[in-house]
Write an enzyme that holds these catalytic residues in place. Structure first.
Site, PDB file in Angstrom:
ATOM      1  N   HIS A  55       5.053  17.764  -6.459  1.00 45.39           N
ATOM      2  CA  HIS A  55       4.260  16.571  -6.787  1.00 45.39           C
ATOM      3  C   HIS A  55       4.902  15.722  -7.897  1.00 45.39           C
ATOM      4  CE1 HIS A  55      -0.211  15.152  -6.564  1.00 45.39           C
ATOM      5  NE2 HIS A  55       0.578  14.135  -6.816  1.00 45.39           N
TER       6      HIS A  55
ATOM      7  N   TYR B  42      -5.621  17.192  -5.418  1.00 43.81           N
ATOM      8  CA  TYR B  42      -6.691  16.299  -4.946  1.00 43.81           C
ATOM      9  C   TYR B  42      -7.970  17.096  -4.672  1.00 43.81           C
ATOM     10  CZ  TYR B  42      -2.792  13.010  -4.056  1.00 43.81           C
ATOM     11  OH  TYR B  42      -1.683  12.215  -4.160  1.00 43.81           O
TER      12      TYR B  42
ATOM     13  N   ASP C 219      -1.859  12.558   4.001  1.00 43.67           N
ATOM     14  CA  ASP C 219      -1.324  12.971   2.699  1.00 43.67           C
ATOM     15  C   ASP C 219      -2.423  13.570   1.827  1.00 43.67           C
ATOM     16  OD1 ASP C 219       0.989  12.710   0.698  1.00 43.67           O
ATOM     17  OD2 ASP C 219      -0.682  11.833  -0.405  1.00 43.67           O
TER      18      ASP C 219
ATOM     19  N   LYS D 171       1.056  19.044  -1.568  1.00 38.21           N
ATOM     20  CA  LYS D 171       1.987  19.014  -2.709  1.00 38.21           C
ATOM     21  C   LYS D 171       1.723  20.141  -3.695  1.00 38.21           C
ATOM     22  CE  LYS D 171       1.693  13.956  -2.459  1.00 38.21           C
ATOM     23  NZ  LYS D 171       0.264  13.663  -2.306  1.00 38.21           N
TER      24      LYS D 171
HETATM   25  N1  NAP Z   1       2.517  11.419  -5.246  1.00 38.78           N
HETATM   26  C1  NAP Z   1       1.767  10.870  -6.168  1.00 38.78           C
HETATM   27  O1  NAP Z   1       1.958  11.083  -7.376  1.00 38.78           O
HETATM   28  C2  NAP Z   1       0.656   9.952  -5.757  1.00 38.78           C
HETATM   29  C3  NAP Z   1       0.025   9.138  -6.708  1.00 38.78           C
HETATM   30  C4  NAP Z   1      -0.995   8.291  -6.284  1.00 38.78           C
HETATM   31  C5  NAP Z   1      -1.377   8.262  -4.945  1.00 38.78           C
HETATM   32  N2  NAP Z   1      -0.755   9.093  -4.033  1.00 38.78           N
HETATM   33  C6  NAP Z   1      -1.141   9.082  -2.595  1.00 38.78           C
HETATM   34  O2  NAP Z   1      -1.018   7.754  -2.122  1.00 38.78           O
HETATM   35  C7  NAP Z   1      -2.236   7.369  -1.492  1.00 38.78           C
HETATM   36  C8  NAP Z   1      -2.433   5.870  -1.582  1.00 38.78           C
HETATM   37  O3  NAP Z   1      -2.387   5.421  -2.916  1.00 38.78           O
HETATM   38  P1  NAP Z   1      -3.696   4.920  -3.715  1.00 38.78           P
HETATM   39  O4  NAP Z   1      -4.918   5.526  -3.114  1.00 38.78           O
HETATM   40  O5  NAP Z   1      -3.410   5.143  -5.135  1.00 38.78           O
HETATM   41  O6  NAP Z   1      -3.696   3.336  -3.533  1.00 38.78           O
HETATM   42  P2  NAP Z   1      -3.706   2.293  -2.333  1.00 38.78           P
HETATM   43  O7  NAP Z   1      -3.639   2.983  -1.028  1.00 38.78           O
HETATM   44  O8  NAP Z   1      -2.705   1.262  -2.698  1.00 38.78           O
HETATM   45  O9  NAP Z   1      -5.143   1.613  -2.522  1.00 38.78           O
HETATM   46  C9  NAP Z   1      -6.330   2.250  -2.149  1.00 38.78           C
HETATM   47  C10 NAP Z   1      -7.492   1.289  -2.469  1.00 38.78           C
HETATM   48  O10 NAP Z   1      -7.387   0.119  -1.664  1.00 38.78           O
HETATM   49  C11 NAP Z   1      -8.570  -0.059  -0.863  1.00 38.78           C
HETATM   50  N3  NAP Z   1      -8.104  -0.551   0.437  1.00 38.78           N
HETATM   51  C12 NAP Z   1      -7.527   0.159   1.439  1.00 38.78           C
HETATM   52  N4  NAP Z   1      -7.194  -0.645   2.466  1.00 38.78           N
HETATM   53  C13 NAP Z   1      -7.565  -1.898   2.113  1.00 38.78           C
HETATM   54  C14 NAP Z   1      -7.479  -3.148   2.754  1.00 38.78           C
HETATM   55  N5  NAP Z   1      -6.935  -3.278   3.972  1.00 38.78           N
HETATM   56  N6  NAP Z   1      -7.964  -4.245   2.102  1.00 38.78           N
HETATM   57  C15 NAP Z   1      -8.532  -4.122   0.877  1.00 38.78           C
HETATM   58  N7  NAP Z   1      -8.640  -2.958   0.208  1.00 38.78           N
HETATM   59  C16 NAP Z   1      -8.150  -1.840   0.825  1.00 38.78           C
HETATM   60  C17 NAP Z   1      -9.227   1.302  -0.800  1.00 38.78           C
HETATM   61  O11 NAP Z   1     -10.631   1.189  -0.706  1.00 38.78           O
HETATM   62  P3  NAP Z   1     -11.485   1.724   0.601  1.00 38.78           P
HETATM   63  O12 NAP Z   1     -11.306   3.203   0.690  1.00 38.78           O
HETATM   64  O13 NAP Z   1     -12.885   1.326   0.259  1.00 38.78           O
HETATM   65  O14 NAP Z   1     -10.943   0.984   1.799  1.00 38.78           O
HETATM   66  C18 NAP Z   1      -8.835   1.899  -2.152  1.00 38.78           C
HETATM   67  O15 NAP Z   1      -9.731   1.472  -3.165  1.00 38.78           O
HETATM   68  C19 NAP Z   1      -3.287   8.206  -2.244  1.00 38.78           C
HETATM   69  O16 NAP Z   1      -4.524   8.231  -1.568  1.00 38.78           O
HETATM   70  C20 NAP Z   1      -2.575   9.529  -2.318  1.00 38.78           C
HETATM   71  O17 NAP Z   1      -2.666  10.207  -1.068  1.00 38.78           O
HETATM   72  C21 NAP Z   1       0.247   9.916  -4.431  1.00 38.78           C
END
Ligand code: NAP
Length: 276
Positions: free
Chosen positions: A109, A51, A46, A76
């Site tokens: 998006h 980004y 994704d 997106k």
């Molecule tokens: N469409 C939208 O509007 C929108 C908005 C927000 C996000 N997104 C997408 O969704 C993806 C995921 O969401 P997000 O990045 O906001 O949050 P997330 O995936 O819930 O959390 C990511 C965080 O958790 C840590 N992490 C990952 N695996 C872990 C584990 N097994 N144990 C402990 N910590 C862990 C990561 O650190 P490390 O890297 O150090 O492991 C990072 O700091 C984004 O990267 C993006 O592609 C889309």
């Protein structure tokens, strides 16, 4: 080959049951993270124009050694490019940055209802799919009302709606609407980034009972709801851990207990959030 289970989208396309998020990685980190993840068995990635890492994601796909046709690359459309012609032009820029002949999944998006151009963008996405430049089209952060308007004005439903979804914000009603319409729910911030979810004692207790980690419990919760989580990790160990969630089963009581908490969003409200 990867052994991640797949969903079938409403256009007949396969869609992996878990993927890799790439925000807020820069190009160099995204390239490393995507290369590693694909080698571990991820098949869904994704990214987004906003980004600013599409070039890195594209290089990661190319350098992973995984056949292109096995990988589902998502990007997106940003808010500043809403509109029919603007969407076609914006897509072309994304495709060039990614270095791909086609994009697997293209999403709007955010709906930006005040701007009121998402239906024009949707018509352009339909055209991109007809032209074979995009395999599947979808939306992100759309409410039921926004999706009903797309259907009413174009007759075409999205294949995917990528929404904020985690145990603090389980979105029962929107998920039920998606299920009724054959739309796959994709979960952003699936681990509840920025919250204390992974330190929660209920999640920790369930993790201990299954001999897995809190992160695996939360990701399994998503997959058992039928949603597709896209956890971001740039750490190969955590990437591997996050992918390994199909070997245990949460029972109905555990599924309920995981989301039995005060519900709140972490991110923007689609009715008002403006991001260009
Ligand atoms: N469409 C939208 O509007 C929108 C908005 C927000 C996000 N997104 C997408 O969704 C993806 C995921 O969401 P997000 O990045 O906001 O949050 P997330 O995936 O819930 O959390 C990511 C965080 O958790 C840590 N992490 C990952 N695996 C872990 C584990 N097994 N144990 C402990 N910590 C862990 C990561 O650190 P490390 O890297 O150090 O492991 C990072 O700091 C984004 O990267 C993006 O592609 C889309």
């Amino acid at each position: 080959m990867s052994n991640v289970p797949v969903h079938t989208l409403n256009n007949g396309t396969n869609f992996p049951a878990i993927g890799l998020g790439t925000w807020p990685l820069d190009d160099a980190d995204a390239e490393r993270a995507v290369t590693e993840a694909l080698r571990l068995g991820y098949r869904l990635v994704d990214t987004a124009t906003n980004y600013r890492n599409e070039a890195g994601v594209g290089l990661g796909v190319a350098r992973s050694g995984v056949p292109r046709e096995e990988v589902v690359v998502t990007t997106k459309l940003p808010g500043r490019h809403h509109g029919y012609e603007e969407t076609l032009a914006s897509f072309e820029e994304s495709r060039r940055r990614l270095g791909l002949d086609y994009v697997d999944l293209y999403l709007i998006h955010w709906p930006l209802p005040r701007v009121d151009k998402y239906v024009d963008s949707w018509r352009a996405m339909i055209k991109l799919r007809e032209d074979g430049l995009v395999r599947s089209i979808g939306v992100s952060n759309f409410t039921r009302e926004h999706i009903e308007r797309l259907e009413k004005e174009t007759g075409v439903l999205p294949s995917v709606n990528q929404i904020e979804l985690h145990p603090y914000f389980p979105q029962e009603e929107l998920r039920a609407f998606h299920a009724a319409k054959g739309i796959v729910t994709e979960s952003w911030s699936p681990l509840g980034r920025g919250s204390d979810l992974l330190d929660d004692p209920v999640v920790a207790g369930i993790a201990e009972a299954h001999g897995v980690t809190p992160g695996q419990v939360v990701l399994r919760w998503h997959t058992q709801l039928g949603a597709v989580p896209i956890p971001k990790s740039s750490d190969p160990g955590r990437q591997r851990e996050n992918l390994d969630v199909f070997g245990f089963e949460l029972d109905p009581g555990q599924l309920r207990a995981i989301a039995d908490r005060e519900h709140r969003r972490q991110g923007g409200d689609p009715a008002t959030h403006e991001e260009f």
